[in-house]
Scaffold this motif. Structure first.
Motif, PDB file in Angstrom:
ATOM      1  N   GLU A 129       0.825  -1.233   0.026  1.00 29.71           N
ATOM      2  CA  GLU A 129      -0.043  -0.187  -0.071  1.00 29.71           C
ATOM      3  C   GLU A 129       0.868   1.203  -0.180  1.00 29.71           C
ATOM      4  O   GLU A 129       1.856   1.334   0.454  1.00 29.71           O
ATOM      5  N   GLY A 130       0.488   2.352  -0.632  1.00 28.49           N
ATOM      6  CA  GLY A 130       1.090   3.500  -0.624  1.00 28.49           C
ATOM      7  C   GLY A 130       2.283   3.761  -1.574  1.00 28.49           C
ATOM      8  O   GLY A 130       2.297   2.959  -2.698  1.00 28.49           O
ATOM      9  N   LYS A 131       3.416   4.265  -1.185  1.00 31.75           N
ATOM     10  CA  LYS A 131       4.713   4.561  -2.107  1.00 31.75           C
ATOM     11  C   LYS A 131       5.863   4.430  -1.283  1.00 31.75           C
ATOM     12  O   LYS A 131       5.718   4.512   0.115  1.00 31.75           O
ATOM     13  N   ILE A 132       6.888   4.519  -1.831  1.00 34.95           N
ATOM     14  CA  ILE A 132       8.226   4.788  -1.041  1.00 34.95           C
ATOM     15  C   ILE A 132       8.290   6.132  -0.460  1.00 34.95           C
ATOM     16  O   ILE A 132       7.804   6.997  -1.196  1.00 34.95           O
ATOM     17  N   TRP A 133       9.195   6.329   0.662  1.00 30.87           N
ATOM     18  CA  TRP A 133       9.498   7.820   0.943  1.00 30.87           C
ATOM     19  C   TRP A 133      10.097   8.744  -0.072  1.00 30.87           C
ATOM     20  O   TRP A 133      10.973   8.079  -0.920  1.00 30.87           O
ATOM     21  N   GLY A 134       9.675   9.869  -0.103  1.00 26.94           N
ATOM     22  CA  GLY A 134      10.349  10.833  -0.988  1.00 26.94           C
ATOM     23  C   GLY A 134      11.004  11.993  -0.274  1.00 26.94           C
ATOM     24  O   GLY A 134      11.808  12.506  -0.924  1.00 26.94           O
ATOM     25  N   LYS A 135      10.856  12.005   0.915  1.00 28.89           N
ATOM     26  CA  LYS A 135      11.732  13.140   1.834  1.00 28.89           C
ATOM     27  C   LYS A 135      11.860  12.738   2.990  1.00 28.89           C
ATOM     28  O   LYS A 135      11.216  11.702   3.563  1.00 28.89           O
ATOM     29  N   SER A 136      12.389  13.526   3.848  1.00 26.75           N
ATOM     30  CA  SER A 136      12.765  13.279   5.396  1.00 26.75           C
ATOM     31  C   SER A 136      11.441  13.034   6.046  1.00 26.75           C
ATOM     32  O   SER A 136      10.327  13.907   5.933  1.00 26.75           O
ATOM     33  N   PHE A 137      11.290  12.341   7.079  1.00 31.08           N
ATOM     34  CA  PHE A 137      10.292  11.956   7.964  1.00 31.08           C
ATOM     35  C   PHE A 137       8.907  11.268   7.363  1.00 31.08           C
ATOM     36  O   PHE A 137       7.931  11.283   7.880  1.00 31.08           O
ATOM     37  N   GLU A 138       9.374  10.795   6.100  1.00 31.18           N
ATOM     38  CA  GLU A 138       8.410   9.977   5.277  1.00 31.18           C
ATOM     39  C   GLU A 138       8.781   8.440   5.878  1.00 31.18           C
ATOM     40  O   GLU A 138       9.900   8.175   5.582  1.00 31.18           O
ATOM     41  N   VAL A 140       8.088   4.069   5.609  1.00 30.52           N
ATOM     42  CA  VAL A 140       7.487   2.775   5.067  1.00 30.52           C
ATOM     43  C   VAL A 140       7.505   1.590   6.291  1.00 30.52           C
ATOM     44  O   VAL A 140       8.720   1.432   6.461  1.00 30.52           O
ATOM     45  N   ILE A 141       6.532   1.026   6.408  1.00 33.99           N
ATOM     46  CA  ILE A 141       6.542   0.465   7.512  1.00 33.99           C
ATOM     47  C   ILE A 141       6.264  -1.202   7.019  1.00 33.99           C
ATOM     48  O   ILE A 141       5.690  -1.408   6.237  1.00 33.99           O
ATOM     49  N   VAL A 177       3.529   7.891   7.963  1.00 30.51           N
ATOM     50  CA  VAL A 177       3.281   6.588   7.182  1.00 30.51           C
ATOM     51  C   VAL A 177       3.039   6.940   5.540  1.00 30.51           C
ATOM     52  O   VAL A 177       1.830   7.310   5.538  1.00 30.51           O
ATOM     53  N   VAL A 178       3.883   6.592   4.893  1.00 26.63           N
ATOM     54  CA  VAL A 178       3.621   6.852   3.245  1.00 26.63           C
ATOM     55  C   VAL A 178       3.419   5.586   2.521  1.00 26.63           C
ATOM     56  O   VAL A 178       2.886   5.356   1.352  1.00 26.63           O
ATOM     57  N   GLY A 179       3.828   4.159   3.277  1.00 27.46           N
ATOM     58  CA  GLY A 179       3.807   2.927   2.534  1.00 27.46           C
ATOM     59  C   GLY A 179       3.967   1.914   3.559  1.00 27.46           C
ATOM     60  O   GLY A 179       4.285   1.774   4.588  1.00 27.46           O
ATOM     61  N   ILE A 180       3.216   0.797   3.243  1.00 26.14           N
ATOM     62  CA  ILE A 180       3.130  -0.353   3.852  1.00 26.14           C
ATOM     63  C   ILE A 180       3.672  -1.550   3.122  1.00 26.14           C
ATOM     64  O   ILE A 180       3.093  -1.779   1.980  1.00 26.14           O
ATOM     65  N   LEU A 181       4.617  -2.039   3.684  1.00 25.21           N
ATOM     66  CA  LEU A 181       5.339  -3.280   2.770  1.00 25.21           C
ATOM     67  C   LEU A 181       4.493  -4.484   3.015  1.00 25.21           C
ATOM     68  O   LEU A 181       3.674  -4.663   3.993  1.00 25.21           O
ATOM     69  N   ASP A 182       4.486  -5.462   1.811  1.00 22.47           N
ATOM     70  CA  ASP A 182       3.843  -6.834   1.879  1.00 22.47           C
ATOM     71  C   ASP A 182       4.637  -7.621   2.675  1.00 22.47           C
ATOM     72  O   ASP A 182       6.007  -7.333   2.899  1.00 22.47           O
ATOM     73  N   LEU A 193      11.101   1.755   7.880  1.00 27.03           N
ATOM     74  CA  LEU A 193      12.193   2.290   6.815  1.00 27.03           C
ATOM     75  C   LEU A 193      11.870   3.779   6.704  1.00 27.03           C
ATOM     76  O   LEU A 193      10.911   4.113   6.354  1.00 27.03           O
ATOM     77  N   CYS A 194      13.060   4.413   6.368  1.00 29.28           N
ATOM     78  CA  CYS A 194      12.989   5.830   5.849  1.00 29.28           C
ATOM     79  C   CYS A 194      14.309   6.310   5.451  1.00 29.28           C
ATOM     80  O   CYS A 194      15.247   5.270   5.284  1.00 29.28           O
ATOM     81  N   ASN A 195      14.588   7.560   5.027  1.00 32.40           N
ATOM     82  CA  ASN A 195      15.893   7.948   4.218  1.00 32.40           C
ATOM     83  C   ASN A 195      16.711   8.002   5.404  1.00 32.40           C
ATOM     84  O   ASN A 195      16.689   8.441   6.580  1.00 32.40           O
ATOM     85  N   LEU A 196      18.097   8.004   5.174  1.00 34.62           N
ATOM     86  CA  LEU A 196      19.192   8.336   5.979  1.00 34.62           C
ATOM     87  C   LEU A 196      19.268   9.642   6.653  1.00 34.62           C
ATOM     88  O   LEU A 196      19.484   9.998   7.829  1.00 34.62           O
ATOM     89  N   GLU A 197      18.847  10.658   6.008  1.00 27.89           N
ATOM     90  CA  GLU A 197      18.555  12.063   6.601  1.00 27.89           C
ATOM     91  C   GLU A 197      17.665  12.085   7.670  1.00 27.89           C
ATOM     92  O   GLU A 197      17.875  13.063   8.594  1.00 27.89           O
ATOM     93  N   SER A 198      16.538  11.440   7.794  1.00 29.76           N
ATOM     94  CA  SER A 198      15.586  11.353   8.842  1.00 29.76           C
ATOM     95  C   SER A 198      16.326  10.890  10.087  1.00 29.76           C
ATOM     96  O   SER A 198      15.882  11.583  11.100  1.00 29.76           O
TER      97      SER A 198
END
Length: 452
Positions: A129-138, A140-141, A177-182, A193-198
């Motif tokens: 569901e959703g999408k992968i993170w695009g910026k800091s503090f987004e 994917v769980i 939360v912008v995405g949920i993994l299968d 999961l998030c980006n390194l900058e977060s």
């Protein structure tokens, strides 16, 4: 009255000894059930969590600790490594994929992992569901995070520092939360999961990509649209020359060592640059196995740990404990069989007149033999079923007490090996009943009634 009714009547007449035999059988089966299911689940996790990762590179320390913290997420990291060094290593022609990860926070026991989109490729993950993170503090769980914590797309949460869910909560930096993994049946199901900058930003760590912006935002409450942080700092020094110098002299005179240490620390950090916890490596060819680890361990200040080697070592250490428990379970099963034997043997003495009467009423020797044999079988079968219930309930409790990152046991899933446990219990019961059954078979009507 058929055989089963007769057997049940005999069992209920000696409830005390029967209950003891049932419980002993149940305890043995329960222990074996827990061992088999836990061992099988653990071995599958070892495979799922390391299937595409050939090497883990991190700070010097214990290789096993590096693997536990970076792949299984059940230990503290050995330290940090420079991101620039990790990037340089990733450019090696022997390496197909190199994914940096940065650790530090958790949400209710679920670890927050700062990484890059290639992390999903490394673990063959798909976003349900959703999408992968695009910026800091987004964020994917993992599927288990969403299920256990009731999170959905658009929800926000705050992380706590360290591994403990009771650590300092970063209220000023909520994650979205912008995405949920299968579901992947790996440790990633329990990760965020998030980006390194977060990860860097949530701890107030300046980094190359946002260095000027981040420092400027955190150290000045008002906005400077036309000046960077260095200009603003110089501007303040020129405007407050005398007061600034007096204040600086005052600090140096009071705590010169602190100022010196702080200055040296800042210089070291500036020289080192951005840092990450570890680098997950996938080889480009089998030849890399003998080259890359040696290159890392001998030519850099980092260490390389092989997941295959360390996981085998870990499982061998755990295997000693599991084997010891298995031996204990077999001993308990043997005692259970002995208990069944003693119970039936003593019961046979008390029921010898009943058996003689049954023989005089037309019951064959084979019928008496089968009655005693089935009685031993029923006792251990009941004990085996109760043991499986005990075992699965025990697995459920273990799962509840385990950390979220180690939640990999499906407590109520029936394993095919459990059928063999029931079969083994029944065989033990039949063997234990064999001698009493032979005595029943040889029952002499004339001798028993004559003694009467």
């Amino acid at each position: 009255m058929n055989n089963l009714q007769l057997v049940w009547k005999n069992i209920t007449q000696q409830i005390g000894s029967t209950l003891l035999s049932v419980l002993l059988t149940a305890f043995g089966v329960a222990i074996l059930c827990v061992i088999y299911i836990t061992g099988d689940a653990f071995e599958k996790q070892l495979s799922n969590n390391t299937k595409n990762i050939d090497l883990v590179v991190g700070a010097k320390g214990s290789p096993l600790q590096l693997i536990l913290s970076s792949l299984y997420h059940v230990d503290n990291p050995t330290g940090n490594i420079a991101l620039a060094d990790a990037r340089n290593l990733g450019n090696n022609p022997f390496i197909e994929l190199a994914v940096p990860i940065s650790l530090g926070d958790n949400f209710k026991g679920h670890r927050l992992i700062g990484t890059e989109p290639s992390y999903l490729e490394l673990y063959a993950l798909k976003i349900g569901e959703g999408k992968i993170w695009g910026k800091s503090f987004e964020a994917v769980i993992g599927s288990n995070v969403a299920r256990k914590r009731g999170l959905k797309i658009g929800d926000t949460f705050n992380t706590a520092h360290g591994l403990s869910a009771e650590g300092h909560v970063h209220d000023e930096h909520p994650f979205h939360v912008v995405g949920i993994l299968d579901r992947s049946n790996s440790v990633v199901d329990n990760l965020i999961l998030c980006n390194l900058e977060s990860v860097w930003d949530v701890h107030g760590i300046a980094h190359g990509e946002h260095n000027g912006e981040h420092d400027h935002a955190t150290e000045h409450e008002h906005n400077h649209d036309d000046h960077d942080h260095a200009t603003a700092h110089n501007h303040d020094e020129h405007d407050h020359d005398h007061a600034g110098h007096a204040h600086e002299d005052e600090i140096v005179s009071e705590k010169p060592n602190d100022v010196f240490v702080k200055s040296i620390g800042e210089d070291m950090l500036a020289h080192r640059g951005d840092e990450v916890t570890a680098l997950l490596v996938k080889y480009a060819s089998p030849a890399a196995m003998g080259i890359v680890p040696r290159l890392v361990n001998q030519s850099t200040d980092m260490q390389a740990a092989s997941p295959a080697i360390e996981s085998t070592r870990l499982f061998s250490l755990l295997g000693v404990g599991l084997d010891s428990l298995a031996i204990l379970a077999y001993v308990i099963m043997f005692i259970a069989g002995l208990s069944v034997f003693i119970s039936l043997y003593n019961a046979l003495k008390e029921r010898k007149y009943d058996l003689a009467i049954m023989r005089s009423m037309g019951a064959s020797q084979t019928k008496l033999f089968s009655l005693v044999l089935v009685e031993g079988l029923v006792i251990t079968f009941i004990g085996g079923i109760i043991g499986l219930l005990f075992g699965h309930f025990g697995l459920y409790l273990i799962n509840q007490q385990a950390s979220e990152s180690a939640d990999f046991i499906e407590a109520f899933r029936v394993n095919s090996q459990e059928l063999f446990l029931i079969l083994a219990a029944c065989i033990i019961g039949m063997l234990a009943a064999l001698i009493p059954a032979i005595r029943a078979y040889k029952t002499s009507i004339a001798t028993i009634l004559a003694d009467k």
